[in-house]
Every structure is written in C-alpha cells, then in structure tokens.
Design a protein around this motif. Structure first.
Motif, PDB file in Angstrom:
ATOM      1  N   MET A   5      37.845 -51.785  32.683  1.00 44.10           N
ATOM      2  CA  MET A   5      38.976 -50.870  32.646  1.00 44.10           C
ATOM      3  C   MET A   5      38.522 -49.429  32.719  1.00 44.10           C
ATOM      4  N   ILE A   6      39.336 -48.631  33.384  1.00 42.72           N
ATOM      5  CA  ILE A   6      39.114 -47.197  33.566  1.00 42.72           C
ATOM      6  C   ILE A   6      40.154 -46.467  32.739  1.00 42.72           C
ATOM      7  N   LEU A   7      39.728 -45.641  31.803  1.00 47.37           N
ATOM      8  CA  LEU A   7      40.683 -44.890  30.985  1.00 47.37           C
ATOM      9  C   LEU A   7      41.033 -43.585  31.674  1.00 47.37           C
ATOM     10  N   LEU A   8      42.309 -43.362  31.862  1.00 46.47           N
ATOM     11  CA  LEU A   8      42.867 -42.149  32.460  1.00 46.47           C
ATOM     12  C   LEU A   8      43.644 -41.394  31.385  1.00 46.47           C
ATOM     13  N   GLY A   9      43.736 -40.064  31.541  1.00 52.49           N
ATOM     14  CA  GLY A   9      44.622 -39.299  30.678  1.00 52.49           C
ATOM     15  C   GLY A   9      43.922 -38.484  29.627  1.00 52.49           C
ATOM     16  N   GLY A  10      43.695 -37.186  29.901  1.00 52.75           N
ATOM     17  CA  GLY A  10      43.131 -36.300  28.908  1.00 52.75           C
ATOM     18  C   GLY A  10      41.657 -36.522  28.649  1.00 52.75           C
ATOM     19  N   ILE A  11      40.904 -36.821  29.707  1.00 54.34           N
ATOM     20  CA  ILE A  11      39.447 -36.961  29.579  1.00 54.34           C
ATOM     21  C   ILE A  11      38.840 -35.595  29.894  1.00 54.34           C
ATOM     22  N   THR A  12      38.425 -34.872  28.876  1.00 56.59           N
ATOM     23  CA  THR A  12      38.005 -33.482  29.068  1.00 56.59           C
ATOM     24  C   THR A  12      36.658 -33.139  28.446  1.00 56.59           C
ATOM     25  N   ASN A  13      36.073 -34.053  27.646  1.00 56.18           N
ATOM     26  CA  ASN A  13      34.839 -33.711  26.942  1.00 56.18           C
ATOM     27  C   ASN A  13      34.066 -34.979  26.577  1.00 56.18           C
ATOM     28  N   ARG A  14      32.853 -34.792  26.103  1.00 59.97           N
ATOM     29  CA  ARG A  14      31.990 -35.924  25.776  1.00 59.97           C
ATOM     30  C   ARG A  14      32.563 -36.760  24.633  1.00 59.97           C
ATOM     31  N   GLU A  15      33.203 -36.114  23.690  1.00 60.11           N
ATOM     32  CA  GLU A  15      33.744 -36.839  22.535  1.00 60.11           C
ATOM     33  C   GLU A  15      34.750 -37.895  22.968  1.00 60.11           C
ATOM     34  N   ILE A  16      35.694 -37.539  23.837  1.00 61.88           N
ATOM     35  CA  ILE A  16      36.709 -38.519  24.244  1.00 61.88           C
ATOM     36  C   ILE A  16      36.106 -39.547  25.194  1.00 61.88           C
ATOM     37  N   MET A  17      35.097 -39.156  25.971  1.00 62.46           N
ATOM     38  CA  MET A  17      34.389 -40.136  26.800  1.00 62.46           C
ATOM     39  C   MET A  17      33.738 -41.201  25.927  1.00 62.46           C
ATOM     40  N   ASP A  18      33.065 -40.760  24.863  1.00 68.05           N
ATOM     41  CA  ASP A  18      32.397 -41.702  23.964  1.00 68.05           C
ATOM     42  C   ASP A  18      33.403 -42.580  23.229  1.00 68.05           C
ATOM     43  N   ARG A  19      34.555 -42.016  22.883  1.00 71.08           N
ATOM     44  CA  ARG A  19      35.599 -42.831  22.240  1.00 71.08           C
ATOM     45  C   ARG A  19      36.085 -43.915  23.182  1.00 71.08           C
ATOM     46  N   ALA A  20      36.215 -43.576  24.461  1.00 75.78           N
ATOM     47  CA  ALA A  20      36.641 -44.569  25.449  1.00 75.78           C
ATOM     48  C   ALA A  20      35.613 -45.690  25.554  1.00 75.78           C
ATOM     49  N   MET A  21      34.339 -45.325  25.653  1.00 77.95           N
ATOM     50  CA  MET A  21      33.289 -46.342  25.755  1.00 77.95           C
ATOM     51  C   MET A  21      33.273 -47.232  24.504  1.00 77.95           C
ATOM     52  N   ALA A  22      33.401 -46.625  23.340  1.00 77.02           N
ATOM     53  CA  ALA A  22      33.404 -47.386  22.090  1.00 77.02           C
ATOM     54  C   ALA A  22      34.638 -48.276  21.982  1.00 77.02           C
ATOM     55  N   GLY A  23      35.732 -47.870  22.642  1.00 80.68           N
ATOM     56  CA  GLY A  23      36.971 -48.643  22.588  1.00 80.68           C
ATOM     57  C   GLY A  23      37.042 -49.764  23.602  1.00 80.68           C
ATOM     58  N   GLY A  24      35.956 -49.992  24.337  1.00 81.72           N
ATOM     59  CA  GLY A  24      35.934 -51.125  25.256  1.00 81.72           C
ATOM     60  C   GLY A  24      36.186 -50.778  26.705  1.00 81.72           C
ATOM     61  N   PHE A  25      36.343 -49.499  27.010  1.00 79.75           N
ATOM     62  CA  PHE A  25      36.556 -49.079  28.399  1.00 79.75           C
ATOM     63  C   PHE A  25      35.195 -48.853  29.061  1.00 79.75           C
TER      64      PHE A  25
END
Length: 410
Positions: free
Chosen positions: A324-344
């Motif tokens: 899965m590809i997470l879209l929507g408000g990806i603007t910094n490393r913190e939210i990128m890492d949250r996406a990876m940790a969340g299974g994306f």
C-alpha cells in the motif's frame, strides 16, 4: 499486518511493486500538470517530471492520461494515440536518466469529463448534471463500457511501449469507475447497479483487462476512493470489500487509497484552504459568478494535519496484504516513518513537491527538514495554466511538443 508481523522498512530503502523495484519508497503522486498540448507531450511536461526525478523520488506519476477521447477533463490532456508515443518515450527516458521510475495514470473521467472541450457527451452510470460544465452526462451503454474496458487495456499496452514502469489505474474521485461504485451517482438497474458487487463490476473488469494486457511486464497500481466525502456516496466499509475483491482477483500489485468527489466535494481530499477567488479567476462565465456566489457550498474547507488519510487507510491496510501507498499530507521524515511503521510500503507526495521538487533528497540528507508547503491550495487552479506552487517564481519558457523522433516540433 502489524509491526510485529514484518520488518519496518526504511523509507529510503528499495521497495518492490510487482515486477518493479524502486530505488526508494517515495512516489510523486499524480497531479494533473496542465502542461500537455493537444494530447501530446511538451518540453515543459518532461521538465516537470525530470525535476521530481532529480529531486529524489523513487517514481514520478504522469497524470492524467485519458484512455478515451471523451474521457478527458481538459482537451489538451495526454490521450493514448500513436502520435503521443514519441513524446512519452522521451519523457520516460529523461526520468530514467535521473534514476527514477515513471508511472502513467490511466483512466476515464466519466461524469467529470469536459464535454465541450472533448466535443462529445460525458458518460456516467446514470444521467447526471455536472454543475461545473452546466451539462448532463449521458448514461453509458453496455457497448460504451465494453469499449472503455478495452481502451484501458490498450492504454496499458501503449504505456509499456512508451517505456513506463507502471500504470496507475484511476478508480477514484468519481471519475467513471468511481462513479459506478457510488450509490449516489449510480442508479442503474442492470448488472452494473444496485448491490456493491454489481457497482464494483466495471472497476473489476477494467483491472482484469489491464492485468491481461500487462502480463507481468510492468507494475499495476489502483488508486481508489476510501469514501466520496458526501452523504449517500461510496464509503469506507464498501471500500474495504472492494479492495479485498481486487486482491482476490489478482489484478493489482499495490493500492493507493484516496478520497473525495471531483463532482461534489473536491476539497475533501486536499484539506487546508479553499481558494475560492483563485478558482473563480480561471473559470469562464457564468461559472465564475457561480463560484463566487455559492462556491463555498462545494469547495468546503477541512483542517490540515500531516498524514490526514492515515487513520482511514489503516483500515484498508488491516483488510488486505497487498503493498500500500499512503497518500495525504506526506511532508517530512516523521510522517514517512509513521507510515512505514503502520504497515505501508510506500508514501506518495504531491503539493509538498510542487513547493520543493528536491524535498526528498533534502529529507534523506537531514531528517529534520520540514516542508515549506503551507497548504493554501492555490496550486490547484494552476492546473489550467501549468500546475505549480504560486509561492515559487516561475520563469517564462516556451512549451514545445515532443512529437517526432527528429526532436521538438512546435
């Protein structure tokens, strides 16, 4: 899938979608560039994607490439014809030279299409009035649907010939496939209307045709709504069921979940400001007057936060095993890492890269880098004149068509 079931990847590590391996897990999301001309590629369109490829993304997405003449929202959008191939080949070669992959977003705009610009009626599951074009979309016939399914397959084959590494099939935003999914728009009584299984039939037929056409040569991504953002529309519980069907059909290599209706609630996807004056300025009369008077009824404002689609997308994540590809408000490393940790497995970026095409490279070099995008959304009306961030100076360039093997032609 949870973090206990898998190793959490680094967003800057290589990632795989079907037969395709990307150098990292960031994707330039599809945003209609407004830089094609008469259905063909221009120098400006190539430069647009080269900037993002050079800026560090693993893949950039060319949007929007219509599979049928009546399926365009703008008469200049790229159309899959033999005449478009040389320019598309030059575009993909230029992106590849920067080390990135290239994806083509393919689809049919359906009731969102512009009938005046296309010289043909817009199509819809059922007769539908489009407030922006002030016209009715006609009900698509069975013959129309069969033709459009095959048009998707033809587009996928041409994408391979053009050198693309992936196709992203547009199943969102109340474009044609999405409008069939929506009970608010789809009032049919045949096998394409009524139950969710019937409303999903057209989207599944498209994906099956694309899978057969691609035959494992390039990756297939489905961009699909989680919800339309309007009462009576397609909603998350139905999206979960449809994504499970797509997974069981074996027609998709990755999912990118989106939201909102281009017909009824376009700002539901974007969050942030709703720039009514900027939209009105690019509209012809009497639509310009209508936007100024009642535009706030359609262009609603929603508060912005980083990763604003994450919570809903997690429900899809829990229901399927597809990448899965997470879209929507990806603007910094913190939210990128949250996406990876969340299974994306991947993240897709749009507005932040319009502001700073090199943002991915800068984040990789310094995890503390923050996007300069302030989510004013004044970039949205610029897709009529060349999509850009209005806060960045744009030098005047001449756009030429890449139409022959000999090079540019005017």
């Amino acid at each position: 899938m949870t973090t206990t079931d898998r190793t959490v990847p680094d967003v800057f590590s290589p990632g795989r979608i079907g037969p395709l391996t990307l150098r990292n897990r960031t994707i330039k999301a599809a945003t209609y560039e407004g830089l094609s001309h008469q259905g063909r590629v221009t120098r400006d369109l190539v430069d647009f994607h080269v900037r993002h490829a050079a800026g560090g993304v693993g893949m950039t997405t060319v949007a929007y490439c219509a599979v049928s003449p009546e399926g365009r929202t703008d008469r200049h959008q790229v159309l899959w014809t033999p005449e478009s191939l040389p320019g598309l080949q030059k575009l993909t070669a230029a992106v590849h030279a920067e080390g990135a992959a290239a994806s083509a977003q393919i689809g049919h705009a359906g009731p969102v299409a512009n009938p005046k610009g296309n010289g043909a009626p817009a199509l819809s599951p059922s007769r539908h009035f489009h407030k922006t074009t002030l016209s009715f979309a006609k009900e698509a016939t069975r013959d129309d649907l069969r033709r459009i399914v095959q048009d998707h397959a033809r587009a996928a084959r041409m994408a391979i010939e053009a050198g693309f590494d992936a196709v992203e099939v547009h199943l969102g935003h109340n474009y044609l496939a999405s409008s069939f999914l929506s009970p608010k728009i789809n009032h049919r009584t045949d096998s394409y209307g009524g139950s969710l299984e019937n409303r999903a039939r057209f989207a599944r037929e498209i994906m099956t045709a694309v899978r057969e056409a691609v035959d494992g040569r390039i990756a297939i991504i489905a961009k699909m709504n989680m919800d339309d953002g309007v009462p009576g529309g397609f909603w998350l519980d139905e999206a979960i069921a449809v994504t499970r069907w797509l997974e069981s059909d074996g027609t998709v290599d990755a999912l990118e979940m989106t939201a909102g209706s281009s017909l009824s609630n376009p700002m539901y996807l974007f969050k942030g400001d709703a720039p009514l004056e900027a939209f009105a300025d690019v509209m012809p009369q009497p639509i310009k007057l209508g936007v100024k008077l009642v535009g706030n009824k359609v262009l609603r404002e929603y508060p912005y936060r980083d990763g604003y689609l994450l919570e809903d997308a997690r429900q899809i994540r829990a229901a399927v095993k597809l990448p899965m590809i997470l879209l929507g408000g990806i603007t910094n490393r913190e939210i990128m890492d949250r996406a990876m940790a969340g299974g994306f497995e991947f993240v897709a970026m749009a507005r932040a890269l319009l502001r700073e095409p090199d943002l991915v490279n800068r984040i990789e070099a310094d995890a503390g880098v923050r996007s300069l995008c302030n989510h004013n959304n004044r970039c949205m009306p610029t897709n009529f004149t060349g999509t850009r961030c209005v806060l960045v100076d744009r030098s005047t360039t001449r756009s030429e068509t890449w139409g022959t093997d000999a090079g540019y032609v005017s």
